[in-house]
Design a protein around this motif. Structure first.
Motif, PDB file in Angstrom:
ATOM      1  N   MET A 110      49.890  42.354  30.805  1.00  0.00           N
ATOM      2  CA  MET A 110      50.515  43.072  29.365  1.00  0.00           C
ATOM      3  C   MET A 110      51.132  41.005  29.061  1.00  0.00           C
ATOM      4  O   MET A 110      51.394  40.926  28.137  1.00  0.00           O
ATOM      5  CB  MET A 110      51.478  43.781  30.260  1.00  0.00           C
ATOM      6  N   GLY A 111      51.673  40.486  29.990  1.00  0.00           N
ATOM      7  CA  GLY A 111      52.126  39.068  29.746  1.00  0.00           C
ATOM      8  C   GLY A 111      51.418  38.510  28.215  1.00  0.00           C
ATOM      9  O   GLY A 111      51.651  37.956  27.537  1.00  0.00           O
ATOM     10  N   LYS A 112      49.799  38.152  28.683  1.00  0.00           N
ATOM     11  CA  LYS A 112      49.043  37.475  27.628  1.00  0.00           C
ATOM     12  C   LYS A 112      48.725  38.410  26.258  1.00  0.00           C
ATOM     13  O   LYS A 112      49.218  38.443  25.734  1.00  0.00           O
ATOM     14  CB  LYS A 112      47.692  37.703  28.554  1.00  0.00           C
ATOM     15  N   VAL A 113      49.289  39.849  26.700  1.00  0.00           N
ATOM     16  CA  VAL A 113      49.091  40.733  24.879  1.00  0.00           C
ATOM     17  C   VAL A 113      50.064  40.387  24.172  1.00  0.00           C
ATOM     18  O   VAL A 113      50.298  40.075  23.169  1.00  0.00           O
ATOM     19  CB  VAL A 113      48.849  42.122  25.442  1.00  0.00           C
ATOM     20  N   LEU A 114      51.116  40.354  25.163  1.00  0.00           N
ATOM     21  CA  LEU A 114      52.543  39.617  24.274  1.00  0.00           C
ATOM     22  C   LEU A 114      52.623  38.929  23.996  1.00  0.00           C
ATOM     23  O   LEU A 114      53.306  38.265  22.359  1.00  0.00           O
ATOM     24  CB  LEU A 114      53.488  40.042  25.746  1.00  0.00           C
ATOM     25  N   LYS A 115      52.219  36.872  24.145  1.00  0.00           N
ATOM     26  CA  LYS A 115      51.773  36.379  22.889  1.00  0.00           C
ATOM     27  C   LYS A 115      50.402  36.423  22.174  1.00  0.00           C
ATOM     28  O   LYS A 115      51.604  36.083  21.374  1.00  0.00           O
ATOM     29  CB  LYS A 115      51.342  35.168  24.493  1.00  0.00           C
ATOM     30  N   THR A 116      49.993  37.068  22.488  1.00  0.00           N
ATOM     31  CA  THR A 116      49.273  37.106  21.128  1.00  0.00           C
ATOM     32  C   THR A 116      49.886  38.644  19.647  1.00  0.00           C
ATOM     33  O   THR A 116      48.966  37.664  18.918  1.00  0.00           O
ATOM     34  CB  THR A 116      48.368  38.161  21.092  1.00  0.00           C
ATOM     35  N   MET A 117      51.156  39.124  20.033  1.00  0.00           N
ATOM     36  CA  MET A 117      51.870  40.012  19.165  1.00  0.00           C
ATOM     37  C   MET A 117      51.226  40.214  18.444  1.00  0.00           C
ATOM     38  O   MET A 117      51.172  41.042  17.000  1.00  0.00           O
ATOM     39  CB  MET A 117      52.228  38.526  18.145  1.00  0.00           C
ATOM     40  N   ASP A 118      49.721  41.189  18.491  1.00  0.00           N
ATOM     41  CA  ASP A 118      49.073  42.079  18.054  1.00  0.00           C
ATOM     42  C   ASP A 118      49.016  42.772  18.738  1.00  0.00           C
ATOM     43  O   ASP A 118      49.264  43.709  19.388  1.00  0.00           O
ATOM     44  CB  ASP A 118      47.405  41.774  18.953  1.00  0.00           C
ATOM     45  N   LEU A 119      49.589  43.488  18.008  1.00  0.00           N
ATOM     46  CA  LEU A 119      50.615  45.126  18.075  1.00  0.00           C
ATOM     47  C   LEU A 119      49.787  46.649  19.103  1.00  0.00           C
ATOM     48  O   LEU A 119      50.075  46.853  19.557  1.00  0.00           O
ATOM     49  CB  LEU A 119      51.203  45.852  16.489  1.00  0.00           C
ATOM     50  N   GLY A 120      48.351  46.931  17.989  1.00  0.00           N
ATOM     51  CA  GLY A 120      47.254  47.112  18.514  1.00  0.00           C
ATOM     52  C   GLY A 120      47.336  47.460  20.230  1.00  0.00           C
ATOM     53  O   GLY A 120      47.381  48.384  21.018  1.00  0.00           O
ATOM     54  N   LYS A 121      47.806  45.563  20.597  1.00  0.00           N
ATOM     55  CA  LYS A 121      46.532  45.670  21.560  1.00  0.00           C
ATOM     56  C   LYS A 121      47.904  45.696  23.072  1.00  0.00           C
ATOM     57  O   LYS A 121      48.158  46.551  23.805  1.00  0.00           O
ATOM     58  CB  LYS A 121      46.271  44.021  22.617  1.00  0.00           C
ATOM     59  N   ILE A 122      50.053  45.390  22.359  1.00  0.00           N
ATOM     60  CA  ILE A 122      50.291  45.458  23.356  1.00  0.00           C
ATOM     61  C   ILE A 122      50.582  47.216  22.908  1.00  0.00           C
ATOM     62  O   ILE A 122      51.071  47.898  24.611  1.00  0.00           O
ATOM     63  CB  ILE A 122      51.765  44.921  22.166  1.00  0.00           C
ATOM     64  N   GLN A 123      49.995  47.917  22.178  1.00  0.00           N
ATOM     65  CA  GLN A 123      50.721  49.390  22.287  1.00  0.00           C
ATOM     66  C   GLN A 123      49.160  49.675  23.395  1.00  0.00           C
ATOM     67  O   GLN A 123      49.835  50.882  24.376  1.00  0.00           O
ATOM     68  CB  GLN A 123      50.099  50.494  21.089  1.00  0.00           C
ATOM     69  N   ARG A 124      48.118  49.326  23.695  1.00  0.00           N
ATOM     70  CA  ARG A 124      47.383  49.579  24.448  1.00  0.00           C
ATOM     71  C   ARG A 124      47.830  49.764  25.640  1.00  0.00           C
ATOM     72  O   ARG A 124      47.555  50.505  27.384  1.00  0.00           O
ATOM     73  CB  ARG A 124      45.262  49.247  24.393  1.00  0.00           C
ATOM     74  N   GLU A 125      48.417  48.482  26.083  1.00  0.00           N
ATOM     75  CA  GLU A 125      48.716  47.672  27.075  1.00  0.00           C
ATOM     76  C   GLU A 125      49.686  48.351  27.872  1.00  0.00           C
ATOM     77  O   GLU A 125      50.404  49.015  28.505  1.00  0.00           O
ATOM     78  CB  GLU A 125      49.066  46.273  27.355  1.00  0.00           C
TER      79      GLU A 125
END
Length: 163
Positions: free
Chosen positions: A112-127
């Motif tokens: 989750m920490g890694k995905v939040l840094k990317t700011m990609d909403l699709g990835k954030i939603q999946r995580e």
């Protein structure tokens, strides 16, 4: 005689908690079987007491009665130990489940920490979905563990409360 499966397995690899859990369950069943054997021996001795009494051999009857009492005590002790080992196995099983859930939560949190840094909403939603699923699993696991703990600790209830 008792043969512990884990001793053979540890020769090949280092035993883990699941191996120990298996050994505990296996030992509890062995103890329960030994208790049943002792009960059967007690019944045989009781029959010998009856036969000796009918034949008027009181001294022999007393020997067989003493043996029957010894087998009864053995049966009770084996059954008590089986119950205690079973309770420990239940607690260890619950602990293993909680350990697995904790590990999966740690993994999801790290991801989750890694995905939040990317700011990609699709990835954030999946995580976030994975994170919520992990917490739901934790809640289910926690209630299962608590149920297991409650049932295993009921074995430690004082005899006076059972009567």
């Amino acid at each position: 005689g008792f043969v512990v499966f884990g001793e053979v397995m540890s020769f090949f690899s280092k035993p883990n908690l699941e191996d120990e859990l298996f050994n505990l369950k296996f030992s509890a069943k062995q103890l329960a079987r030994e208790s049943k054997k002792a009960e059967k021996e007690m019944d045989k001795e009781k029959a010998k007491v009856k036969k000796a009494m009918q034949e008027g051999k009181t001294e022999i009857a007393q020997i067989h009665a003493s043996n029957a009492i010894m087998h009864k005590e053995t049966a009770i002790n084996m059954l008590k130990m089986s119950s205690r080992v079973d309770a420990v196995a239940a607690k260890l099983g619950a602990s293993i489940k909680m350990q697995k859930v904790t590990g999966s939560l740690a993994q999801v949190t790290k991801t989750m920490g890694k995905v939040l840094k990317t700011m990609d909403l699709g990835k954030i939603q999946r995580e976030m979905d994975k994170f919520e699923k992990a917490f739901e699993d934790t809640d289910v696991m926690a209630s299962t563990v608590m149920g297991t703990m409650d049932s295993s600790t009921s074995m430690a209830t004082p005899q006076s409360e059972i009567d």
